[in-house]
Design an enzyme around this catalytic site. Structure first.
Site, PDB file in Angstrom:
ATOM      1  N   HIS A 244      42.955  39.086  36.502  1.00 26.22           N
ATOM      2  CA  HIS A 244      41.555  39.282  36.901  1.00 26.22           C
ATOM      3  C   HIS A 244      40.808  40.171  35.906  1.00 26.22           C
ATOM      4  CE1 HIS A 244      43.849  38.577  40.694  1.00 26.22           C
ATOM      5  NE2 HIS A 244      42.812  37.802  40.981  1.00 26.22           N
TER       6      HIS A 244
ATOM      7  N   ASP B  35      45.837  41.851  32.950  1.00 24.01           N
ATOM      8  CA  ASP B  35      45.893  41.351  34.333  1.00 24.01           C
ATOM      9  C   ASP B  35      45.124  40.019  34.385  1.00 24.01           C
ATOM     10  OD1 ASP B  35      46.280  42.517  37.413  1.00 24.01           O
ATOM     11  OD2 ASP B  35      44.529  41.211  37.227  1.00 24.01           O
TER      12      ASP B  35
ATOM     13  N   ASP C 231      49.953  38.686  37.279  1.00 23.88           N
ATOM     14  CA  ASP C 231      49.380  37.595  38.071  1.00 23.88           C
ATOM     15  C   ASP C 231      48.882  36.432  37.211  1.00 23.88           C
ATOM     16  OD1 ASP C 231      47.526  39.507  37.277  1.00 23.88           O
ATOM     17  OD2 ASP C 231      46.615  39.761  39.258  1.00 23.88           O
TER      18      ASP C 231
ATOM     19  N   HIS D  16      40.079  47.348  39.017  1.00 27.06           N
ATOM     20  CA  HIS D  16      38.841  46.884  39.650  1.00 27.06           C
ATOM     21  C   HIS D  16      37.962  48.036  40.141  1.00 27.06           C
ATOM     22  CE1 HIS D  16      40.055  42.787  39.283  1.00 27.06           C
ATOM     23  NE2 HIS D  16      41.093  42.909  40.087  1.00 27.06           N
TER      24      HIS D  16
HETATM   25  C1  SP5 Z   1      44.676  44.271  40.939  1.00 29.12           C
HETATM   26  C2  SP5 Z   1      44.398  42.839  41.315  1.00 29.12           C
HETATM   27  O1  SP5 Z   1      45.058  41.943  40.790  1.00 29.12           O
HETATM   28  N1  SP5 Z   1      43.478  42.609  42.267  1.00 29.12           N
HETATM   29  C3  SP5 Z   1      43.130  41.317  42.657  1.00 29.12           C
HETATM   30  C4  SP5 Z   1      42.286  41.304  43.897  1.00 29.12           C
HETATM   31  C5  SP5 Z   1      41.867  39.933  44.243  1.00 29.12           C
HETATM   32  N2  SP5 Z   1      41.307  39.838  45.537  1.00 29.12           N
HETATM   33  C6  SP5 Z   1      40.579  38.628  45.709  1.00 29.12           C
HETATM   34  C7  SP5 Z   1      40.986  37.848  46.893  1.00 29.12           C
HETATM   35  C8  SP5 Z   1      40.424  36.477  46.833  1.00 29.12           C
HETATM   36  C9  SP5 Z   1      41.263  35.562  47.653  1.00 29.12           C
HETATM   37  N3  SP5 Z   1      41.275  34.248  47.154  1.00 29.12           N
HETATM   38  C10 SP5 Z   1      42.398  33.531  47.701  1.00 29.12           C
HETATM   39  C11 SP5 Z   1      42.839  32.391  46.858  1.00 29.12           C
HETATM   40  C12 SP5 Z   1      44.230  31.961  47.275  1.00 29.12           C
HETATM   41  N4  SP5 Z   1      44.597  30.736  46.652  1.00 29.12           N
HETATM   42 ZN    ZN Z   2      44.888  40.833  39.128  1.00 23.93          ZN
END
Ligand code: SP5
Ligand code: ZN
Length: 354
Positions: A211, A209, A298, A175
């Site tokens: 995301h 990943d 993830d 990211h």
């Molecule tokens: C490296 C990596 O996988 N980073 C991911 C970072 C995501 N951060 C976003 C947080 C958003 C929180 N949403 C909560 C949903 C829980 N069900």
């Molecule tokens: Zn991720």
């Protein structure tokens, strides 16, 4: 399998992050993740744990702005000066800005800490603590070591017919952009490794990943020498929300060399594998010399941050199909937060590369 790992990540243990709605929760990208993976790797007998070499800052500066790296280096010290109370209980504190830059053009980082933080940090999960910078450099060195290992000409083509390596590193990187931290990431380990390899041959990056690999996309978007691909939760509903859509395909010399596969909630093994097959076709057509795989677990059914339903059998098949490319491959650890299953899941994927 060569696995580059260092305990230095233990210096980066933010006590919390902030979820949507302002909810403060324990930091999901935690040190326990590494422990789980190490335990699972030790059981296999084929993981060869090796400390990373020190590549210095040059390969990082080749991808990231110097002013941004200087910010990462000094942020915690500057924060202690601004808020001396933090020194009384550093382990309960993490540095985050409360105001974020929209980066209109022209835009600039101001000189003082809070303004710099809002400029260089994209969200509330890239928390900085005392040891973050040291851990970040060590993580990048693991990725660079993994890259160097696959680039080394093998002494015996029988022993290492298909050279691969694993960077067991945190914090993750995909990211992070050239001048921003985001989503637990500060330096883009996979991009630093891919850029380092790009001086030795053609490189493809396949981000698996959950995301979108927004940082990697940004970094290589206009480059004609590196193919970047990301399979991920559709940013229309999922973090990082503003990048990772299907119509983003590169620009300038890089036009046609970026590909996003935004996938819906509930994506299971079959749907995931059919998108992966399309991605693998693009990689075969590009005919790279090296492959970098930013790898997050993830996508797993039951991951607290994901919505996909990929199973352990799915990871076995994903690994098998990527390995079938027959390319020298550096697998770089990114996300994955279902800690109890994390070790077995990554081992299941890696087994195909040993
Ligand atoms: C490296 C990596 O996988 N980073 C991911 C970072 C995501 N951060 C976003 C947080 C958003 C929180 N949403 C909560 C949903 C829980 N069900
Ligand atoms: Zn991720």
């Amino acid at each position: 399998m060569k696995t580059f790992y260092s305990d230095t990540h233990l210096k980066h243990q933010p006590p919390f992050e902030v979820f949507d709605g302002g909810k403060r929760v324990p930091y999901l990208e935690n040190a326990d993740r590494m422990k789980r993976i190490l335990t699972a790797l030790e059981k296999t007998g084929w993981a060869e744990l090796t400390p990373p070499a020190d590549f210095g800052l040059d390969p990082i500066y080749a991808v990231h702005d110097r002013d941004y790296i200087a910010f990462l280096e000094s942020a915690w010290r500057e924060w202690l000066i601004l808020d001396p109370e933090v020194a009384a209980s550093p382990e309960q504190n993490a540095f985050l800005p409360a105001t974020f830059a929209l980066r209109r053009k022209p835009s600039r980082a101001p000189s003082q800490l809070l303004g710099k933080a809002g400029y260089y940090i994209m969200d509330l999960s890239a928390c900085i603590v005392a040891g973050t910078y040291e851990a970040v450099l060590s993580s990048a060195n693991c990725a660079l070591s993994a890259a160097e290992f696959i680039a080394r000409p093998s002494s015996s083509f029988i022993l290492h017919a298909k050279r691969s390596s694993f960077a067991l590193c945190r914090p993750p990187g995909h990211h992070a952009g050239k001048d921003y931290a985001a989503g637990y990431c500060f330096v883009n380990n996979s991009a630093v490794a891919a850029n380092w390899l790009s001086s030795k041959g053609r490189v493809a990056v396949l981000d698996i990943d959950y995301h979108a690999g927004n940082g990697t996309q940004d970094i290589f978007y206009e480059r004609g020498d590196v193919l970047t691909i990301s399979l991920h939760g559709d940013p229309d509903f999922e973090y990082p929300h503003y990048i990772g859509f299907a119509d983003e395909t590169g620009a300038g010399a890089g036009l046609g060399l970026h590909k996003n596969f935004p996938l819906p909630k509930g994506t299971g093994d079959a749907e995931y594998l059919s998108a992966l097959d399309e991605a693998l076709k693009l990689i075969r057509n590009f005919a790279p010399d090296y492959l970098v795989v930013p790898t997050g677990m993830d996508t797993f059914d039951g991951d607290p941050l994901g919505t996909f339903k990929v199973t352990r059998a799915g990871f076995a098949e994903i690994g098998k199909r990527i390995a079938a490319l027959g390319l020298p491959t550096a697998i770089i650890m990114e996300g994955g937060y279902a800690n109890a299953a994390l070790g077995e899941n990554i081992v299941t994927l890696l087994e195909n590369f040993k």
